[in-house]
Every structure is written in structure tokens, then in C-alpha cells.
Design a protein around this motif. Structure first.
Motif, PDB file in Angstrom:
ATOM      1  N   PRO A   1       2.042  -1.141   1.365  1.00 46.97           N
ATOM      2  CA  PRO A   1       2.096   0.290   0.742  1.00 46.97           C
ATOM      3  C   PRO A   1       3.343   1.000   1.375  1.00 46.97           C
ATOM      4  N   HIS A   2       3.916   0.313   2.492  1.00 43.27           N
ATOM      5  CA  HIS A   2       5.113   0.736   3.295  1.00 43.27           C
ATOM      6  C   HIS A   2       6.533   0.343   3.151  1.00 43.27           C
TER       7      HIS A   2
ATOM      8  N   TYR B   1       1.887   2.682   7.515  1.00 41.82           N
ATOM      9  CA  TYR B   1       1.707   1.479   8.354  1.00 41.82           C
ATOM     10  C   TYR B   1       0.191   0.995   8.750  1.00 41.82           C
ATOM     11  N   GLU B   2      -0.658   2.287   8.942  1.00 49.83           N
ATOM     12  CA  GLU B   2      -1.998   2.024   9.155  1.00 49.83           C
ATOM     13  C   GLU B   2      -2.770   1.288   8.127  1.00 49.83           C
ATOM     14  N   GLU B   3      -2.444   2.055   6.916  1.00 52.52           N
ATOM     15  CA  GLU B   3      -3.273   1.592   5.685  1.00 52.52           C
ATOM     16  C   GLU B   3      -2.495  -0.134   5.554  1.00 52.52           C
ATOM     17  N   ALA B   4      -1.480  -0.348   5.634  1.00 50.04           N
ATOM     18  CA  ALA B   4      -1.034  -1.670   5.468  1.00 50.04           C
ATOM     19  C   ALA B   4      -1.754  -2.611   6.534  1.00 50.04           C
TER      20      ALA B   4
ATOM     21  N   SER C   1      -3.986  -5.420   1.313  1.00 48.75           N
ATOM     22  CA  SER C   1      -2.809  -4.326   1.381  1.00 48.75           C
ATOM     23  C   SER C   1      -1.526  -4.934   0.973  1.00 48.75           C
ATOM     24  N   GLY C   2      -1.646  -6.181   0.790  1.00 49.68           N
ATOM     25  CA  GLY C   2      -0.267  -7.050   0.366  1.00 49.68           C
ATOM     26  C   GLY C   2       0.557  -7.317   1.573  1.00 49.68           C
TER      27      GLY C   2
END
Ligand code: ZN
Length: 242
Positions: free
Chosen positions: A20-21, A165-168, A195-196
């Protein structure tokens, strides 16, 4: 000038999810930044960057584009032969995406049979950058983790979403791919990473990215100069043994 140059750099990457980042264009942005910088310093030709590659394994994530390996090989091969038509018989595919590697290696061999000399350079497999990586990061760098995120921070900081970053990191895998008893399973990224991403982008820094970029750039610079000066018989296939 094009007609006076001996070596072309061909940046090639992919348009694919990078967690996501990071931007979808991560892999061709890094390849293009390296190739353009070395072209400026050596006078080598830099072709436009090729933005779509072999990425179907990222297909469940929004925005990923891909072509089949067959299409990719044919297209990249013909970029090589068109350079050859202009008399540029030596070239380096500056690759930013691991999924392109087997195809690029294959066409480099095929081009050699046509008297054209192509090499493949990748920043993350460059020994100097890989060595540096070991001292700068806890985790071994792969897809969209601290290493790759640092590279993008160094070249396109405005495209990094640090708030994700957190989500990743939360959905990231520890390795890229799944191995069972030594066999790599033919899986998609979503089979092992929610998250990929792989590893932790929170390890990324601009400073680390700049150091990695510089190390890879120096290697590509040396490779370009070597290719420019190499004698034909260093590059051409040997004749058949008696
Ligand atoms: Zn990438």
C-alpha cells in the motif's frame, strides 16, 4: 550522438503492486533512474523505459498490469534487434523486476547468435549493493520491504506513502514465495502476503536508499565502460572445436 555510440542501456521494469505504500511504477522508476544516471556519465544511449513486464503473479492486487513471458521476450528481443539495425550492437537491459529475469537472460543468448551482445544488470543482485544491504538492514531485502522502499525514497520520495508502512508491515510475508522440500511453488503473491509486501518497510531510510543507489550505479557504470571497450572476440561465441 546515437550514431557514434556503441552501448545502449534499456531500462525495463513492471507496473505492479508494491504494497500500500509504494507506487505501481516502482520497478521501472528504479531501473530508469539508474540507467539515465549512468548514460549521463558515460555517454551511452538510454532508451525509453519499458513499463510493463512479467507480473501476472501480482494480479489479485489493484493496478497490476502484465504481459505473458512470450510477448515480453519477443518485444524485448526486437528492441535489441532494432538497436542492432542502427549499429548499436552492445546493450544492457537494466532490469528492475525479478519476474523479467529468466526472459531477459534467454533473449540475451538468442541475440548473441545474431551478433548482438546483451547483458542483464539488476541493482539488487549486484554484489556491492547486496553486501551493503547486509550491513544496512536486518531483513534480507525483497519485494516492497525496507530495501526497495529505501530505493524509492532516494529517487521518488513524493511517491512513498509513509502513512501506510504499518498496514504494509502487518500483512507482509517473511519471504517472497513458498518453498516445500526445496521446490518453489508456482504461487501468486496473495498466497503468501496479504499486504503485497515482504518484510518491513519501516526499516527504510532515504540515506540507505542513496547508498544502495550509489553502489549499484557504480557497478553499472563499470559494466557499461567494460562493455564499451571489450574486444569483439571477448564477446563473440568461439568457433567449433576441431
Ligand atoms: Zn519491485
Amino acid at each position: 550522438m546515437f550514431r557514434d555510440e556503441k552501448v545502449a542501456l534499456i531500462p525495463v521494469g513492471s507496473t505492479e503492486q508494491h504494497g500500500p505504500h509504494l507506487p505501481l511504477g516502482t520497478d521501472f522508476f528504479t531501473a530508469q533512474a539508474l540507467a539515465e544516471s549512468v548514460a549521463r556519465k558515460t555517454g551511452a544511449i538510454c532508451t525509453p523505459a519499458i513499463p510493463v513486464g512479467v507480473s501476472s503473479h501480482h494480479k489479485q492486487f489493484w493496478g497490476t498490469l502484465w504481459v505473458s513471458p512470450q510477448t515480453f521476450r519477443q518485444y524485448m528481443y526486437e528492441i535489441g534487434t532494432s538497436l542492432g539495425y542502427h549499429g548499436v550492437r552492445r546493450m544492457i537491459y537494466v532490469n528492475g523486476h525479478g519476474g523479467n529475469f529468466p526472459s531477459l537472460q534467454e533473449i540475451s543468448r538468442a541475440l548473441r547468435l545474431e551478433g548482438l551482445h546483451a547483458l542483464v544488470f539488476q541493482w539488487w543482485t549486484d554484489p556491492a549493493a547486496a553486501e551493503l544491504e547486509k550491513s544496512l538492514f536486518k531483513g534480507k531485502g525483497t519485494h516492497a520491504g525496507g530495501v526497495e522502499t529505501s530505493m524509492v525514497l532516494a529517487i521518488r520520495p513524493e511517491l512513498v506513502d509513509t502513512s501506510s508502512y504499518e498496514e504494509a508491515a502487518k500483512g507482509a510475508s517473511a519471504t517472497f514465495g513458498i518453498t516445500k522440500f526445496g521446490a518453489q511453488l508456482p504461487v501468486d503473491t496473495l498466497d503468501f502476503s496479504q499486504s503485497g509486501a515482504t518484510l518491513d518497510p519501516r526499516e527504510a531510510t532515504v540515506e540507505a536508499g542513496k547508498q544502495l543507489f550509489q553502489a549499484a550505479e557504480e557497478s553499472l557504470l563499470n559494466l557499461t565502460r567494460w562493455l564499451e571497450k571489450a574486444k569483439d572476440d571477448e564477446l563473440e561465441p568461439k568457433p567449433h572445436k576441431d
